[in-house]
Scaffold this motif. Structure first.
Motif, PDB file in Angstrom:
ATOM      1  N   GLU A  32     -64.106 -67.420   1.187  1.00 30.06           N
ATOM      2  CA  GLU A  32     -64.684 -68.060   0.007  1.00 30.06           C
ATOM      3  C   GLU A  32     -65.038 -67.043  -1.075  1.00 30.06           C
ATOM      4  O   GLU A  32     -65.141 -67.389  -2.242  1.00 30.06           O
ATOM      5  N   ASN A  33     -65.234 -65.784  -0.701  1.00 27.53           N
ATOM      6  CA  ASN A  33     -65.681 -64.769  -1.656  1.00 27.53           C
ATOM      7  C   ASN A  33     -64.616 -63.759  -2.022  1.00 27.53           C
ATOM      8  O   ASN A  33     -64.918 -62.742  -2.623  1.00 27.53           O
ATOM      9  N   ASP A  35     -61.734 -62.308  -4.226  1.00 22.68           N
ATOM     10  CA  ASP A  35     -61.174 -62.392  -5.568  1.00 22.68           C
ATOM     11  C   ASP A  35     -59.829 -61.677  -5.547  1.00 22.68           C
ATOM     12  O   ASP A  35     -59.784 -60.453  -5.459  1.00 22.68           O
ATOM     13  N   GLN A  58     -58.995 -72.010  -7.836  1.00 10.66           N
ATOM     14  CA  GLN A  58     -59.085 -70.771  -7.066  1.00 10.66           C
ATOM     15  C   GLN A  58     -59.847 -69.705  -7.839  1.00 10.66           C
ATOM     16  O   GLN A  58     -59.681 -69.544  -9.037  1.00 10.66           O
ATOM     17  N   ARG A  59     -60.693 -68.983  -7.124  1.00  5.00           N
ATOM     18  CA  ARG A  59     -61.419 -67.859  -7.710  1.00  5.00           C
ATOM     19  C   ARG A  59     -60.465 -66.679  -7.766  1.00  5.00           C
ATOM     20  O   ARG A  59     -59.757 -66.401  -6.786  1.00  5.00           O
ATOM     21  N   ARG A  61     -59.323 -62.731 -10.063  1.00  4.33           N
ATOM     22  CA  ARG A  61     -59.589 -61.652 -11.020  1.00  4.33           C
ATOM     23  C   ARG A  61     -58.299 -61.456 -11.796  1.00  4.33           C
ATOM     24  O   ARG A  61     -57.236 -61.360 -11.201  1.00  4.33           O
ATOM     25  N   ASN A 112     -63.324 -61.965 -14.174  1.00  2.00           N
ATOM     26  CA  ASN A 112     -63.476 -62.704 -12.920  1.00  2.00           C
ATOM     27  C   ASN A 112     -63.761 -64.150 -13.274  1.00  2.00           C
ATOM     28  O   ASN A 112     -64.588 -64.424 -14.147  1.00  2.00           O
ATOM     29  N   GLY A 113     -63.092 -65.076 -12.590  1.00  2.00           N
ATOM     30  CA  GLY A 113     -63.317 -66.475 -12.906  1.00  2.00           C
ATOM     31  C   GLY A 113     -62.518 -67.399 -12.018  1.00  2.00           C
ATOM     32  O   GLY A 113     -62.073 -67.026 -10.930  1.00  2.00           O
ATOM     33  N   TYR A 114     -62.333 -68.622 -12.503  1.00  2.00           N
ATOM     34  CA  TYR A 114     -61.635 -69.672 -11.766  1.00  2.00           C
ATOM     35  C   TYR A 114     -60.475 -70.186 -12.605  1.00  2.00           C
ATOM     36  O   TYR A 114     -60.601 -70.345 -13.817  1.00  2.00           O
ATOM     37  N   ARG A 116     -58.560 -73.012 -14.062  1.00  2.00           N
ATOM     38  CA  ARG A 116     -58.906 -74.399 -14.348  1.00  2.00           C
ATOM     39  C   ARG A 116     -57.679 -75.255 -14.625  1.00  2.00           C
ATOM     40  O   ARG A 116     -57.658 -76.426 -14.312  1.00  2.00           O
ATOM     41  N   ILE A 121     -58.175 -69.846 -17.668  1.00  2.00           N
ATOM     42  CA  ILE A 121     -59.141 -69.265 -16.732  1.00  2.00           C
ATOM     43  C   ILE A 121     -60.528 -69.429 -17.326  1.00  2.00           C
ATOM     44  O   ILE A 121     -60.762 -69.092 -18.491  1.00  2.00           O
TER      45      ILE A 121
END
Length: 160
Positions: A32-33, A35, A58-59, A61, A112-114, A116, A121
């Motif tokens: 889950e963490n 990147d 999805q998370r 970089r 860093n982000g998701y 969309r 992003i």
């Protein structure tokens, strides 16, 4: 089987089940963490090695160069939208917050982000490189052959 052997068997089995559950929970928390680093081309076309594209939500970089003339600021809030590019297609990054002092058009950044949408992003962190010589190895490999102006070579930016 004797009761003593049964107790040992149940204790051993419960220990193994508990260990398996613990390892499973640890792996789930780590996944889950994570990147994963992508360039704009890899977000659109997928990774070269595997062809795998990131999924929506999805998370990740992302690193690239801020496209000249693409920075749009909302006058009512801290919302900023800009485009990133490496060697190919562009992706849009939306960020709600204060940008680093070194952020400017033509500058290399990492966000860093998701993911969309297919090429949008939503960033929760934007990092600008601290000098004009540094670039993450993955981004440097992707940017080979692209000419960009270094801030120290651009008199309009006020550097000598």
């Amino acid at each position: 089987m004797t009761t003593r052997r049964q107790k040992r068997l149940y204790a051993g089995l419960s220990l193994l089940v508990g260990l398996a559950v613990t390892v499973g929970l640890i792996l789930y928390a780590l996944s889950e963490n994570i990147d994963l680093f992508y360039t704009p081309s890899e977000i659109i076309h997928g990774k070269k090695e595997t062809g795998v594209k990131p999924t929506v939500g999805q998370r990740l970089r992302i690193g690239g160069m801020v496209v000249e003339g693409s920075v749009k600021r909302d006058p009512e809030s801290l919302m900023v939208e800009f485009e990133l590019q490496d060697t190919g297609p562009k992706v849009v990054v939306r960020y709600d917050g204060i940008l680093p002092d070194l952020f400017r058009e033509g500058q290399g950044i990492v966000a860093n982000g998701y993911l969309r949408e297919g090429n949008v992003i939503e960033a929760f962190e934007v990092l600008a490189k601290h000098d004009e010589e540094y670039m993450p190895p993955d981004l440097a490999e992707a940017m080979k052959g692209i000419k960009h102006v270094k801030p120290s070579e651009n008199p309009e930016l006020g550097y000598q």
